[in-house]
Design an enzyme around this catalytic site. Sequence first.
Site: not given
Ligand SMILES: *Cc1c(COP(=O)(O)O)cnc(C)c1O
Length: 364
Positions: A35, A256
Amino acid sequence: MPRPILATIHAEALRHNLARMRSAAPDAKVWAVVKANAYGHGIERVYDALRAADGFALLDLQEAERVRALGWRGPILLLEGAFEARDLELCSRLGLWHVVHCDEQIEWLAAHKTQVPHRVFLKMNSGMNRLGFAPQRYRAAWARLDALPQVEEISLMTHFSDADGPRGILHQLRVFVETTRDLSGERSLANSAAALRHSDEPAVRSDWIRPGIAVYGSAPDYPGHDIAHWGLQPTMTLATRVLAVQQLLPGDTVGYGSSFTADAPLRIGVVACGYADGYPRHCSTGTPVLVDGVRTRLVGRVSMDMIAVDLTPVPHAGFGSEVTMWGRAANGAVLSIDEVAASAGTLGYELMCALAQRVPVVVD
Ligand SMILES: *Cc1c(COP(=O)(O)O)cnc(C)c1O
């Protein structure tokens, strides 16, 4: 010449980390979670290295189309399922498996005309209180899905809120296991933290683990443990160069707001990386950085396009020297993205996802 900043995606490290996660749950199948454009790495860039996964999990339908366009014919799971009824048409067309977490998604399925029945992952809200059916409503949802001709197979899923921390997973695990005891179907419970820290629980090891962050070389429970502890390797290097050198006298300030004042003579390098590249502006003086593979520190504020670094530990460094903001330096030294993130009060997740569009990226 283009501005000397470059992100490198390390294919070998992605392969290594995926294999490492598989070894955490050797009997489970592995969803490589891709994702958010593979946590900022780029789906197309990581695809080849992660093809050894059993499936790809993501949530954006366009990203699912991109994975299919790369030639992947295996499982793809939509982690949030359909967002509207017509998304199910794409699921049918591309053979996407999808999460069912609410009644609306069941209604859409019941009304969906399809030749090919769907594989769904029925999600329980076992305590995270984000997505899923409450335990007391879960079995009714399962029975409704089970009765639908549109559904071929139901898998059972939940997500842990504290797999990375002291509260742990037992309170949620108990609810999930009790509620699903006599329901058939494959199980999917573990994200990276659960797979690494709680794989002694048989339910956590079955049947599909869903690692994301660990595959991308970040420790899910930093600073409790670092990537070396978990045997993970950095998969993204953000590197740049020294654009200019300034010699400071005691009392001189940097950048800055003059947030840093030299108390002794100090040589600093000005490097081509700033918050418009995705480097967090919250990093302040002291944040670690590598110059020619040697650890030193940021001085002063991060500006849009530039940052200053202390050259004291690297007296030979100067114009054009290699600077590693996170990842692996040419000499093999590693600066974990987790350490930089911690300096900004955030997580490796956020930094890799926020790599800016303007940074060129290569795969090695
Ligand atoms: C993003 C996600 C994962 C992966 O989680 P990590 O902490 O990156 O391993 C697994 N299950 C769901 C439902 C997620 O949304």
